[in-house]
Design an enzyme around this catalytic site. Structure first.
Site, PDB file in Angstrom:
ATOM      1  CE  LYS A 106      -2.236  -1.640  11.304  1.00 25.69           C
ATOM      2  NZ  LYS A 106      -1.353  -0.694  10.599  1.00 25.69           N
ATOM      3  CB  THR A 137      -0.115  -5.845  -0.076  1.00 20.63           C
ATOM      4  OG1 THR A 137      -0.378  -6.655   1.068  1.00 20.63           O
ATOM      5  CG2 THR A 137      -1.048  -4.652  -0.093  1.00 20.63           C
ATOM      6  CG  PHE A 164      -6.198  -3.210   0.131  1.00 27.25           C
ATOM      7  CD1 PHE A 164      -7.170  -3.051   1.107  1.00 27.25           C
ATOM      8  CD2 PHE A 164      -6.202  -2.345  -0.940  1.00 27.25           C
ATOM      9  CE1 PHE A 164      -8.125  -2.042   1.009  1.00 27.25           C
ATOM     10  CE2 PHE A 164      -7.133  -1.331  -1.050  1.00 27.25           C
ATOM     11  CZ  PHE A 164      -8.108  -1.177  -0.072  1.00 27.25           C
ATOM     12  CG  ASP A 221      10.146   0.148   3.764  1.00 23.87           C
ATOM     13  OD1 ASP A 221       8.941   0.175   3.436  1.00 23.87           O
ATOM     14  OD2 ASP A 221      10.686  -0.870   4.291  1.00 23.87           O
ATOM     15  CG  ASP A 258      13.187   0.524  13.194  1.00 25.49           C
ATOM     16  OD1 ASP A 258      11.968   0.818  13.330  1.00 25.49           O
ATOM     17  OD2 ASP A 258      13.697  -0.460  13.737  1.00 25.49           O
ATOM     18  CG  LEU A 261      -1.857  -1.211   1.394  1.00 23.33           C
ATOM     19  CD1 LEU A 261      -2.775  -1.013   2.598  1.00 23.33           C
ATOM     20  CD2 LEU A 261      -2.678  -1.455   0.131  1.00 23.33           C
ATOM     21  CE1 TYR A 267      -1.900  -5.167  11.441  1.00 22.69           C
ATOM     22  CE2 TYR A 267      -4.228  -5.736  11.316  1.00 22.69           C
ATOM     23  CZ  TYR A 267      -3.104  -5.160  10.754  1.00 22.69           C
ATOM     24  OH  TYR A 267      -3.182  -4.562   9.527  1.00 22.69           O
TER      25      TYR A 267
HETATM   26  N1  LIG Z   1      -2.702  -5.539   2.944  1.00 19.57           N
HETATM   27  C1  LIG Z   1      -3.838  -5.474   3.639  1.00 19.57           C
HETATM   28  O1  LIG Z   1      -4.807  -6.167   3.343  1.00 19.57           O
HETATM   29  C2  LIG Z   1      -3.951  -4.516   4.799  1.00 19.57           C
HETATM   30  C3  LIG Z   1      -5.185  -4.428   5.445  1.00 19.57           C
HETATM   31  C4  LIG Z   1      -5.333  -3.542   6.513  1.00 19.57           C
HETATM   32  C5  LIG Z   1      -4.264  -2.766   6.920  1.00 19.57           C
HETATM   33  N2  LIG Z   1      -3.063  -2.884   6.289  1.00 19.57           N
HETATM   34  C6  LIG Z   1      -1.963  -2.042   6.776  1.00 19.57           C
HETATM   35  O2  LIG Z   1      -1.398  -1.349   5.676  1.00 19.57           O
HETATM   36  C7  LIG Z   1      -0.013  -1.136   5.902  1.00 19.57           C
HETATM   37  C8  LIG Z   1       0.788  -1.648   4.715  1.00 19.57           C
HETATM   38  O3  LIG Z   1       0.524  -3.029   4.556  1.00 19.57           O
HETATM   39  P1  LIG Z   1       1.028  -3.839   3.282  1.00 19.57           P
HETATM   40  O4  LIG Z   1       0.081  -4.954   3.100  1.00 19.57           O
HETATM   41  O5  LIG Z   1       1.317  -2.896   2.199  1.00 19.57           O
HETATM   42  O6  LIG Z   1       2.371  -4.486   3.907  1.00 19.57           O
HETATM   43  P2  LIG Z   1       3.804  -4.709   3.247  1.00 19.57           P
HETATM   44  O7  LIG Z   1       4.469  -5.713   4.145  1.00 19.57           O
HETATM   45  O8  LIG Z   1       3.703  -4.984   1.780  1.00 19.57           O
HETATM   46  O9  LIG Z   1       4.525  -3.276   3.440  1.00 19.57           O
HETATM   47  C9  LIG Z   1       4.856  -2.776   4.707  1.00 19.57           C
HETATM   48  C10 LIG Z   1       6.158  -2.016   4.599  1.00 19.57           C
HETATM   49  O10 LIG Z   1       6.453  -1.453   5.896  1.00 19.57           O
HETATM   50  C11 LIG Z   1       7.836  -1.578   6.115  1.00 19.57           C
HETATM   51  N3  LIG Z   1       8.103  -1.576   7.561  1.00 19.57           N
HETATM   52  C12 LIG Z   1       7.672  -2.464   8.477  1.00 19.57           C
HETATM   53  N4  LIG Z   1       8.161  -2.161   9.696  1.00 19.57           N
HETATM   54  C13 LIG Z   1       8.918  -1.053   9.539  1.00 19.57           C
HETATM   55  C14 LIG Z   1       9.691  -0.263  10.431  1.00 19.57           C
HETATM   56  N5  LIG Z   1       9.808  -0.561  11.731  1.00 19.57           N
HETATM   57  N6  LIG Z   1      10.348   0.834   9.944  1.00 19.57           N
HETATM   58  C15 LIG Z   1      10.266   1.138   8.622  1.00 19.57           C
HETATM   59  N7  LIG Z   1       9.548   0.412   7.732  1.00 19.57           N
HETATM   60  C16 LIG Z   1       8.883  -0.665   8.187  1.00 19.57           C
HETATM   61  C17 LIG Z   1       8.219  -2.907   5.480  1.00 19.57           C
HETATM   62  O11 LIG Z   1       9.625  -2.996   5.221  1.00 19.57           O
HETATM   63  C18 LIG Z   1       7.366  -2.895   4.216  1.00 19.57           C
HETATM   64  O12 LIG Z   1       8.060  -2.325   3.117  1.00 19.57           O
HETATM   65  C19 LIG Z   1       0.326  -1.821   7.232  1.00 19.57           C
HETATM   66  O13 LIG Z   1       0.290  -0.852   8.263  1.00 19.57           O
HETATM   67  C20 LIG Z   1      -0.819  -2.815   7.396  1.00 19.57           C
HETATM   68  O14 LIG Z   1      -1.068  -3.127   8.747  1.00 19.57           O
HETATM   69  C21 LIG Z   1      -2.875  -3.740   5.240  1.00 19.57           C
END
Ligand SMILES: NC(=O)c1ccc[n+]([C@@H]2O[C@H](COP(=O)([O-])OP(=O)(O)OC[C@H]3O[C@@H](n4cnc5c(N)ncnc54)[C@H](O)[C@@H]3O)[C@@H](O)[C@H]2O)c1
Length: 254
Positions: free
Chosen positions: A164, A195, A193, A36, A57, A17, A160
């Site tokens: 959130k 991803t 989503f 990231d 981080d 996302l 989680y």
């Molecule tokens: N994919 C879904 O269905 C979904 C649904 C609800 C919420 N979300 C939320 O959306 C956000 C993105 O999810 P996604 O599916 O794209 O995940 P993803 O794993 O594809 O991307 C997450 C990114 O965050 C980075 N990251 C994690 N911890 C970190 C830290 N401590 N410092 C810096 N970077 C860090 C990771 O390296 C990664 O690039 C998250 O917060 C997730 O909880 C996702």
């Protein structure tokens, strides 16, 4: 706020996302810093969109301060912050063998998803509050990424969901706090989503998850998340609100 020409920060911009959001902002003319902890992927996305990669981080104050400084040197002070970085987790509080869930697991998820987001936001807000206001009176805008699990978390999602729900709960007080600085705050609570996280699941599991969404019965596209994130930037009256983006999904207990 117009996106064209602004300096923007996207945490988690190396994947999923966050990556879609970074790409959308760049397409709309923003100069984008990809923050990231995955330096390699961040560099790949940044190179693609003509942005800058700032490995950091989000839970580490010094690391984020350095990343914000790096982004400001490259692109000028940021007026847009998209907090998208986060991790998932699932752990029952009483484990199969009867033992209690390890406390470190709960703390790790809350530390990244909630405290990490607050950490980046506080440093961004302080810097943004010192900028001149734009013609329309605004100084900046920031986004939190929650989840529908903030409201209907499933079995094992205590950490989680708590992290959130913390973001959802922080939205209004943050918007009220930053109103005096003309910085808006909104949260998106995504459903399911497509991803990399989700695409690792077996095809059958992905299909059954998609079928649980009333309409449209498919996983959300990262571009749909990015579209709403960008709309929040451009719509000056959106503030202090948590928006579900979930195809009317209400998660079942398991
Ligand atoms: N994919 C879904 O269905 C979904 C649904 C609800 C919420 N979300 C939320 O959306 C956000 C993105 O999810 P996604 O599916 O794209 O995940 P993803 O794993 O594809 O991307 C997450 C990114 O965050 C980075 N990251 C994690 N911890 C970190 C830290 N401590 N410092 C810096 N970077 C860090 C990771 O390296 C990664 O690039 C998250 O917060 C997730 O909880 C996702």
């Amino acid at each position: 706020m117009q996106i064209q020409g602004q300096s923007a920060l996207v945490t988690g911009g190396a994947s999923g996302l966050g990556e879609a959001t970074a790409r959308a902002l760049a397409r709309l003319g923003a100069r984008v810093a990809v923050l990231d902890r995955n330096a390699e992927q961040a560099a790949r996305v940044a190179a693609d969109i003509g942005g800058v990669a700032c490995a950091c981080d989000i839970t580490d104050a010094a690391s984020v301060a350095a990343a914000l400084e790096q982004a400001a040197v490259a692109h000028g002070p940021a007026r847009i912050l998209m907090n998208v970085a986060g991790i998932g987790s699932a752990k029952r509080i009483v484990q199969r063998d009867g033992s209690a869930a390890p406390l470190e697991d709960f703390a790790r998820v809350v530390n990244i998803n909630l405290i990490g987001t607050y950490n980046v936001s506080r440093l961004f807000a302080a810097a943004c509050s010192r900028l001149e206001a734009l013609d329309n009176g605004e100084r900046g805008v920031m986004l939190f990424t929650a989840s529908v699990a903030a409201f209907d978390g499933q079995v094992g999602q205590q950490a989680y969901s708590a992290s959130k729900a913390g973001l959802a709960g922080m939205t209004l007080p943050m918007a009220r706090d930053l109103a005096q600085h003309a910085i808006r705050v909104c949260t998106i609570a995504p459903g399911l989503f497509a991803t990399p996280l989700m695409q690792e699941l077996p095809e059958a599991v992905q299909q059954s998850l998609a079928a649980s969404i009333p309409f449209p019965p498919r996983l959300g596209r990262p571009e749909e998340f990015a579209e709403l994130a960008c709309h929040i930037v451009t719509n000056g009256h959106l503030n202090g609100e948590v928006i579900r983006l979930d195809g009317a999904l209400r998660m079942a207990p398991r």
